[in-house]
Design a protein around this motif. Sequence first.
Motif, PDB file in Angstrom:
ATOM      1  N   PRO A  88       0.782  -1.241   0.000  1.00  0.00           N
ATOM      2  CA  PRO A  88       0.000   0.000   0.000  1.00  0.00           C
ATOM      3  C   PRO A  88       0.818   1.299   0.000  1.00  0.00           C
ATOM      4  O   PRO A  88       0.247   2.374  -0.030  1.00  0.00           O
ATOM      5  CB  PRO A  88      -0.812  -0.119   1.291  1.00  0.00           C
ATOM      6  CG  PRO A  88       0.053  -0.926   2.202  1.00  0.00           C
ATOM      7  CD  PRO A  88       0.773  -1.900   1.302  1.00  0.00           C
ATOM      8  N   ILE A 114       2.726   4.597  -0.909  1.00  0.00           N
ATOM      9  CA  ILE A 114       2.689   5.557  -2.016  1.00  0.00           C
ATOM     10  C   ILE A 114       3.981   6.365  -2.093  1.00  0.00           C
ATOM     11  O   ILE A 114       4.093   7.309  -2.856  1.00  0.00           O
ATOM     12  CB  ILE A 114       1.474   6.511  -1.903  1.00  0.00           C
ATOM     13  CG1 ILE A 114       1.510   7.291  -0.595  1.00  0.00           C
ATOM     14  CG2 ILE A 114       0.174   5.760  -2.056  1.00  0.00           C
ATOM     15  CD1 ILE A 114       0.473   8.391  -0.505  1.00  0.00           C
ATOM     16  N   PRO A 154      -1.674   0.790  -4.343  1.00  0.00           N
ATOM     17  CA  PRO A 154      -2.499   1.986  -4.136  1.00  0.00           C
ATOM     18  C   PRO A 154      -2.803   2.727  -5.434  1.00  0.00           C
ATOM     19  O   PRO A 154      -2.091   2.574  -6.426  1.00  0.00           O
ATOM     20  CB  PRO A 154      -1.625   2.856  -3.229  1.00  0.00           C
ATOM     21  CG  PRO A 154      -0.232   2.495  -3.620  1.00  0.00           C
ATOM     22  CD  PRO A 154      -0.290   1.018  -3.938  1.00  0.00           C
ATOM     23  N   CYS A 214      -2.154   5.605  -7.039  1.00  0.00           N
ATOM     24  CA  CYS A 214      -1.256   6.757  -6.920  1.00  0.00           C
ATOM     25  C   CYS A 214      -0.760   7.168  -8.300  1.00  0.00           C
ATOM     26  O   CYS A 214       0.063   6.468  -8.894  1.00  0.00           O
ATOM     27  CB  CYS A 214      -0.086   6.399  -6.009  1.00  0.00           C
ATOM     28  SG  CYS A 214       0.964   7.800  -5.656  1.00  0.00           S
ATOM     29  N   SER A 217      -6.063  -0.581  -6.034  1.00  0.00           N
ATOM     30  CA  SER A 217      -7.166  -0.224  -5.149  1.00  0.00           C
ATOM     31  C   SER A 217      -7.818   1.060  -5.677  1.00  0.00           C
ATOM     32  O   SER A 217      -7.115   1.961  -6.152  1.00  0.00           O
ATOM     33  CB  SER A 217      -6.626  -0.011  -3.734  1.00  0.00           C
ATOM     34  OG  SER A 217      -7.629   0.400  -2.866  1.00  0.00           O
ATOM     35  N   ASP A 225      -7.326   5.026  -1.489  1.00  0.00           N
ATOM     36  CA  ASP A 225      -6.279   4.739  -0.506  1.00  0.00           C
ATOM     37  C   ASP A 225      -6.907   4.631   0.885  1.00  0.00           C
ATOM     38  O   ASP A 225      -6.609   5.417   1.777  1.00  0.00           O
ATOM     39  CB  ASP A 225      -5.213   5.838  -0.559  1.00  0.00           C
ATOM     40  CG  ASP A 225      -3.964   5.473   0.220  1.00  0.00           C
ATOM     41  OD1 ASP A 225      -3.802   4.297   0.575  1.00  0.00           O
ATOM     42  OD2 ASP A 225      -3.152   6.384   0.479  1.00  0.00           O
TER      43      ASP A 225
END
Length: 132
Positions: free
Chosen positions: A35, A37, A58, A60, A78, A81
């Motif tokens: 996860p 970033i 994530p 991003c 995802s 976030d």
Amino acid sequence: SGLSLEKQSRIVLHGKVSVDELKKFYAKSKIVLCPSIHEGTHLASAEGLCFGCSIVVPPCPTLSCVHWYTSKDSGTISKFDTPESFSNAITLELDMWKTDKRNPFSISEKWQEEFHATKTVKKILNSVDLVP
């Protein structure tokens, strides 16, 4: 969490581990959750892909690698976030594995080829116009 108790029981979180332990974890895993970033190349995601894991990453826009890493039937970005969104993305990946839409040999083969030193050096040299 949005995951069922059965799915939660299959998730294990570890602290710092040795390289040998990490290899064993990747070899036993199907999904790598990364996860962060704030990474340049999402090394943990790349390692997981080379071991045949799919990834959950994530959303991003500054991490272009996450779009590339998930572009070969090898993971899910995802939507948000947030823990709930990551939970949904993990559930989606679990379903992809359950319905044979993820294959560890295919994932590993594709990404080991992409990350092979010779191919990587050629990409770097091409990006600076040093290769004809």
